[in-house]
Enzyme design. Structure first.
Site, PDB file in Angstrom:
ATOM      1  N   GLU A 138     -22.188  -0.904  -2.998  1.00  0.00           N
ATOM      2  CA  GLU A 138     -21.048  -0.361  -2.017  1.00  0.00           C
ATOM      3  C   GLU A 138     -19.994  -0.696  -1.580  1.00  0.00           C
ATOM      4  O   GLU A 138     -18.765  -0.805  -1.189  1.00  0.00           O
ATOM      5  CB  GLU A 138     -21.142   0.818  -1.806  1.00  0.00           C
ATOM      6  CG  GLU A 138     -21.911   2.053  -2.178  1.00  0.00           C
ATOM      7  CD  GLU A 138     -23.394   2.724  -1.770  1.00  0.00           C
ATOM      8  OE1 GLU A 138     -22.918   4.102  -1.935  1.00  0.00           O
ATOM      9  OE2 GLU A 138     -23.693   2.771  -0.531  1.00  0.00           O
ATOM     10  N   GLU A 140     -26.698  11.728  -8.648  1.00  0.00           N
ATOM     11  CA  GLU A 140     -27.557  11.460  -8.075  1.00  0.00           C
ATOM     12  C   GLU A 140     -28.073  13.407  -7.672  1.00  0.00           C
ATOM     13  O   GLU A 140     -29.678  13.159  -7.487  1.00  0.00           O
ATOM     14  CB  GLU A 140     -27.629  10.981  -6.499  1.00  0.00           C
ATOM     15  CG  GLU A 140     -28.571  11.102  -5.522  1.00  0.00           C
ATOM     16  CD  GLU A 140     -27.814  10.159  -4.066  1.00  0.00           C
ATOM     17  OE1 GLU A 140     -28.943  10.604  -3.261  1.00  0.00           O
ATOM     18  OE2 GLU A 140     -26.967  10.003  -3.955  1.00  0.00           O
ATOM     19  N   ARG A 192     -23.610   8.950   7.650  1.00  0.00           N
ATOM     20  CA  ARG A 192     -23.253   8.040   7.682  1.00  0.00           C
ATOM     21  C   ARG A 192     -21.672   7.116   8.215  1.00  0.00           C
ATOM     22  O   ARG A 192     -21.601   6.278   8.324  1.00  0.00           O
ATOM     23  CB  ARG A 192     -23.075   7.532   6.027  1.00  0.00           C
ATOM     24  CG  ARG A 192     -23.637   6.038   6.646  1.00  0.00           C
ATOM     25  CD  ARG A 192     -23.516   5.710   4.372  1.00  0.00           C
ATOM     26  NE  ARG A 192     -23.703   4.171   4.308  1.00  0.00           N
ATOM     27  CZ  ARG A 192     -24.824   3.310   4.043  1.00  0.00           C
ATOM     28  NH1 ARG A 192     -25.305   3.524   4.901  1.00  0.00           N
ATOM     29  NH2 ARG A 192     -24.520   2.160   4.216  1.00  0.00           N
TER      30      ARG A 192
END
Length: 1159
Positions: A1091, A631, A709
């Protein structure tokens, strides 16, 4: 000899081989069952050996000569001429030396076809095996011989055959030779302890043909990988004697992973008992010294002893002393390795004891519960089910949504025709760049001198920060990354520069010649080091609800605890790679990148080159896996290639070797959680206070977002009225850690389940009950004030999982098993999942698509998501097929590029189908509406007719689609907003069995129920669930990074870093998709899948913990205990404290320098 790889036995052009394409009788096997050759061309060998008589061969290269003699006379002549030549049989060890250690051997001599070294024969007293005989031949020969000989003669042979089953993989055994294994002298050789215990003899010969015999146990190994042979001598054969009727023989091995792994410790035991009295014995151990080691002192002291319980007690004391290790011993795991020595002897003692013949009045029989120590794991054949909802009967046959459609690249991947960056045909004048990496974790650069490297033929340039025409820095001031180090390096693996040369071999050799002088500084490696030195990135977040102090005051009980979770390597099949192509005008640059975020790479390359975005085009065909590791961490290589290409004005390519990739690209963040939980005596949680620490590495990258997160998920599926969470991002001197499937969520969820587990133990109630009474109820919100919609789906997953797994019945069976077995224990656990879906940064929740209809009716589909094996392109084709009303084979996705769909969000966070699917749907709906008049006017016509009619009417046949997720985004300043668009739910039950003496385990069964809405493609979704679960299994039980105290990664490459293998898959594996639960918020009523299921592998971890608890109870130990993740064999065994671990002393931390540290 000719070798044909999988690609060569069939292709799309020539037709598929049955191996590749097995039509459910014998076609479409690999492709239709998810088989892939993801990213590299050496995925399989279909070997075909032509019948040809061997002949001497000689090949000469630039710096190596390879010779192949076919008899001993020729071999001895070569050795006289080249006394320092390197002998090669299977090349399984020399290959490691040359590829990873960069050792150069000018003369290589292959022994594979020397006739005298390839014989294997038996006689009345022994088996004689030539040094070049492969391990597979030995395995087959001895297996057949054992069918002919009486059992008592075959005890040593049976041990060899059994050990060979666990020795590497079949491909290795097919080429690895017995002589190579012996001469390598590895201290963890699986076979040398057996040869020593069996009293085997080696035959060697010098170049004059003079032979002599060596008893292998008689100091043949003189030191680490050295032996008593002269330089001129060659190993000819090994003789293995048969055993007699009174002998007993066993061997044991413990590795990180059961299959295809090197030993941590291994052992072989032989004892000759007559009337239960020891006449002779041998005990040989690997992994306890620089060489395979005989326990000579112990052996001598027990001769003449009776094989009874007093012998067991005395021998374990003797072995604990003789096999002790210093606390800083190479390899680490000192206490564990010492405990294995005692555990292995105990297993051997019990297995022999079964055959002893004591009178009843002199011996108390071994208890039956103890005999479980002698039972090896016997893995049954894998059983599995996959349950999903069928499409409605009235659904059009042309509509592929909801059907298990084959992956759009399946056939290309199964045949090896799928093109990855390294498969691209080289451009004219293309060059290769090798990176010069920092070899120090924290140091000032005193000198970087590439003079010697630049003198090498074929080298064109040395690239460093001086060649960067734009900005060499990216990120927050003081927390970001340099492309090339300028003054200081802050981790091993940081870029210092790069060598541009004609090819990879020259470039890498020249890169090693660049001289770098360092002034070393003290590094910070672990989270604990960072806490001690307050080395944190900013900001430090705080999030909470209610009043924690009041919550604790209203609690009946309060506990404090810690859990640490290790890193995880992405281990994508295709390592980081890229190709920079400079354009001949306007300073434009085209990058073929293996990345998950084209916009990010475009921005970084633009910044480094000092050009605007429109001059930089990023192209991505497919990735050979990403998992988050591509990423952001692809930017360094892409930018470095761009700088190099601009400097030399030619295309420049690079693809990392595995060790380069693992040493420089970062991993999943290690986390440490320190929590305080208040609860009632019934297990109802009243308050939670938790400090979360992550190891971010040497720069910020995405670490702040990962922590955000994690903080959002620290409660999992439970309601907690009073919460305070603090998140600390620790800056250390290891490569910058980054995104990984789950993005901080698995670590946070794991902490939640850990204190749930603690509460159950303190309250003395079942973990299932504690989880159930704390589950979120309808109308309840998270502690960051987002209401969890459709929470009833979580309870459906929970209840269906309980029912489908027969949880209650199996829990009773587990208890009964544990009552009957002391040294094998089982555990069972059920884990819920509530997973927030969406980027909590609002701007990222957008996607674009571009759809073209050509005049022949075919459709070219482009969108912002990257295909990395997860089936995204396949799902997008299904969405377009349904929306346009045409067959999926009329739709094609070529590649992604920034000049077709700009400003893309990363393919990450499990939202790529949601975002890009809606964008594709919107674009296709535009086109559908444009064709609607022709469809209504000409009902009897076809799609192709309507398209042509629209074209002739000058109707646009291309359209863009743009989608932005509504009602999402969290503001950390005001602590307001919804960070997630919706929640995915799931539940899993796993049952395990552990070996309390070694820490080994097997997953007996896993049942998963997952909420995926209405599945777009059940085959892909179930594959994602199974794959995510196994990746989570690796995270929580197996995969472990180890660092030297100076910051060098020790677990580089598959030889030292183990991901799950085939035999780690649950013996029974059942996956069900929750039916009748459409998610109206998202395209085709689906839900995210990539995920969320990964965390369900925590059910294995907590089943292991449940089994350990039973073992500890047998040792009289009750209460909470700490088990960090991953629950490796070492941690499992040492947590099962018993009479053997009590004999192992531990050094005080801080009094020695450990061999490795965990970050």
């Amino acid at each position: 000899m000719a070798v044909t790889t999988v690609e060569g036995i069939g292709s799309l052009k020539a037709g598929l081989h049955p191996v590749q394409n097995n039509d459910f009788t014998d076609t479409e096997y690999l492709a239709c069952n998810g088989g892939t050759q993801c990213c590299r061309s050496e995925g399989g060998i279909h070997g075909m050996l032509e019948n040809e008589k061997p002949k001497p061969l000689r090949f000469t290269g630039d710096d190596v000569t390879w010779l192949r003699p076919i008899n001993l006379h020729q071999l001895f002549d070569i050795r006289k001429q080249f006394p320092n030549s390197k002998l090669v049989a299977g090349n399984t060890e020399v290959g490691v030396d040359t590829n990873l250690k960069k050792t150069r051997y000018p003369i290589l001599v292959s022994l594979a076809h020397v006739t005298e070294l390839n014989s294997i024969e038996s006689c009345d007293v022994c088996v004689k095996i030539g040094a070049s005989v492969t391990l597979s031949r030995i395995q087959n020969f001895l297996s057949n011989l054992m069918n002919e000989l009486p059992d008592h003669k075959c005890k040593s042979l049976a041990v060899i055959v059994d050990m060979l089953h666990w020795f590497a993989g079949e491909q290795i055994r097919n080429v690895a030779s017995i002589g190579g294994n012996i001469i390598t002298g590895s201290p963890i050789s699986d076979l040398n302890p057996i040869f020593m215990a069996a009293g085997c003899t080696l035959e060697v010969a010098d170049t004059e043909g003079v032979r002599r015999l060596f008893p292998i146990a008689n100091n043949f190994f003189t030191g680490y990988r050295t032996n008593a042979m002269e330089l001129s001598e060659t190993l000819i054969s090994i003789t293995v004697p048969y055993t007699n009727k009174s002998e007993h023989f066993k061997a044991f091995k413990q590795a990180h992973r059961r299959d295809d792994d090197i030993s941590i410790v291994n052992a072989a035991f032989r004892v000759d008992l007559q009337d239960d009295v020891i006449q002779s014995c041998s005990m040989a151990f690997g992994g306890m010294a620089p060489t395979t080691k005989l326990a000579s002192k112990t052996m001598n002291k027990i001769i003449g002893r009776t094989w009874d319980k007093s012998l067991l007690d005395d021998t374990t004391v003797l072995l604990a002393d003789e096999m002790s290790l210093p606390p800083d011993a190479p390899g680490g795991m000192v206490e564990y390795r010492q405990s294995l020595v005692l555990s292995f002897f105990f297993k051997f003692y019990l297995s022999v004891r079964q055959h002893c013949s004591f009178p009843e009045n002199t011996f108390v029989n071994v208890q039956s519960v103890d005999m479980s120590a002698t039972h090896p794991f016997k893995r049954a054949g894998v059983r599995s089910t996959q349950m999903f909802q069928e499409v409605p009967e009235d659904q059009l046959s042309v509509d592929p949504v909801g059907r298990p459609m084959v992956h759009s690249s399946a056939y290309q991947q199964a045949t090896g025709e799928a093109v990855y960056i390294d498969d691209m045909v080289p451009f004219q004048d293309e060059l290769y760049m090798a990176i010069v990496f920092s070899q120090k974790a924290h140091a000032i650069l005193k000198c970087v001198d590439a003079t010697a490297a630049l003198r090498m033929p074929g080298v064109y340039a040395f690239i460093d920060h001086n060649d960067v025409t734009g900005s060499n820095f990216f990120g927050e001031l003081g927390q970001g990354d340099e492309l090339f180090a300028t003054v200081k390096v802050t981790c091993v693996g940081q870029y210092i520069g790069g060598i541009v040369a004609d090819n990879k071999q020259i470039a890498q050799r020249a890169a090693r010649m660049v001289r770098v002088e360092y002034q070393e500084l003290e590094p910070i490696i672990s989270i604990e080091d960072a806490i001690a030195k307050e080395s944190y990135l900013q900001p430090i977040r705080t999030l909470g609800i209610g009043n924690v102090s009041d919550g604790f005051n209203n609690s009946d009980q309060i506990i404090k605890g810690e859990i640490k979770l290790g890193e995880q390597e992405h281990f994508y099949l295709e390592t980081q790679s890229g190709l920079a192509l400079p354009k001949r005008e306007d300073n434009a640059m085209e990058i073929f990148s293996g990345c998950q975020d084209q916009k990010f790479i475009q921005a970084r390359v633009s910044s480094v080159l000092g050009e605007q975005f429109h001059k930089i085009t990023i192209r991505v065909k497919r990735l050979g896996g990403g998992f988050g590791g591509k990423e952001t961490r692809s930017w360094n290589l892409s930018a470095a290639l761009a700088v190099a290409a601009k400097r030399v004005g030619r295309p420049v390519r690079c693809m990392f070797d595995r060790d380069e990739d693992m040493s420089s690209t970062g991993t999943r963040h290690a986390f440490l959680g320190r929590y305080k939980v208040g609860f009632t005596n019934e297990g109802k949680i009243q308050a939670l206070e938790i400090d979360m620490y992550s190891n971010c590495g040497n720069s910020q990258d995405l670490s702040i977002e990962v922590m955000d997160r994690a903080m959002f998920h620290v409660q999992n599926a439970y309601y907690i009225p009073n919460v305070t969470t603090r998140g600390y991002c620790c800056r250390t001197n290891i490569p910058s850690n980054t995104a990984f499937r789950g993005f901080g969520t698995p670590q946070a969820l794991m902490m939640a389940e850990n204190w749930i587990s603690d509460i159950a133990l303190v309250c003395g109630i079942s973990q299932r009950k504690v989880r159930e009474i704390n589950l979120l109820q309808d109308g309840e919100a998270t502690y960051y004030n987002q209401k969890v919609q459709d929470v009833y789906l979580m309870k459906r997953c929970w209840n269906e999982c309980l029912n489908k797994s027969a949880y209650e019945m199996r829990q009773l069976q587990v208890k009964e098993f544990n009552r009957s077995n002391r040294w094998k224990k089982r555990g069972i656990s059920i884990i819920p999942l509530s997973y927030g879906v969406g980027f909590h940064a609002k701007f990222m929740n957008q996607a674009g698509a571009f759809v073209i209809i050509y005049t022949d009716g075919s459709v070219l589909l482009t969108h912002g998501g990257v295909e990395m094996g997860q089936g995204l392109h396949t799902k997008m084709i299904q969405v377009a097929s349904r929306t346009l009303g045409i067959a999926s084979n009329r739709i094609y996705t070529s590649e992604n590029s920034t000049n077709t769909v700009p400003n893309t969000s990363p393919t990450a966070g499990s939202v790529s189908s949601d975002l890009n699917g809606m964008a594709v749907k919107i674009a296709c709906e535009k086109l559908y509406r444009r064709l609607e008049p022709y469809r209504k006017r000409e009902l009897n016509k076809t799609w192709d007719d309507w398209v042509k009619a629209a074209y002739y009417d000058r109707v646009s046949l291309s359209a863009t689609g743009f989608y932005k997720t509504p009602d999402i985004g969290y503001d950390w300043d005001t602590k307001s907003g919804d960070p997630f668009y919706y929640f995915s739910f799931g539940a899993a039950v796993s049952e395990v069995e552990i070996d309390c003496l070694t820490g080994d385990h097997v997953v007996l069964r896993t049942d998963i129920v997952m909420d995926v809405g209405d599945s777009i493609n059940p085959a892909i979704d179930i594959g994602q669930i199974e794959g995510a679960f196994m990746q989570g299994y690796g995270l929580f039980t197996l995969e472990e990074h180890r660092w030297s105290p100076t910051g060098n990664l020790l677990t580089k490459g598959p030889g030292f870093y183990k991901i799950p293998g085939f035999t780690d898959i649950p013996v029974e594996f059942n996956v069900s998709l929750l039916d009748g639960v459409p998610n109206k918020k998202v395209v085709c009523s689906s839900k995210a899948i990539g995920e969320p299921p990964l965390f369900l592998a925590a059910s294995v971890f907590y089943s292991i913990k449940d089994a350990i608890r039973c073992s500890r109870r047998n040792s009289g130990i009750e209460g909470i205990f700490r088990l960090d993740s991953p629950a490796t064999a070492e941690r499992i065994r040492m947590a099962c404290a018993d009479k053997f671990t009590e004999k192992i002393s531990s050094a005080t931390p801080g009094t020695f320098t450990p061999f490795f540290v965990r970050s």
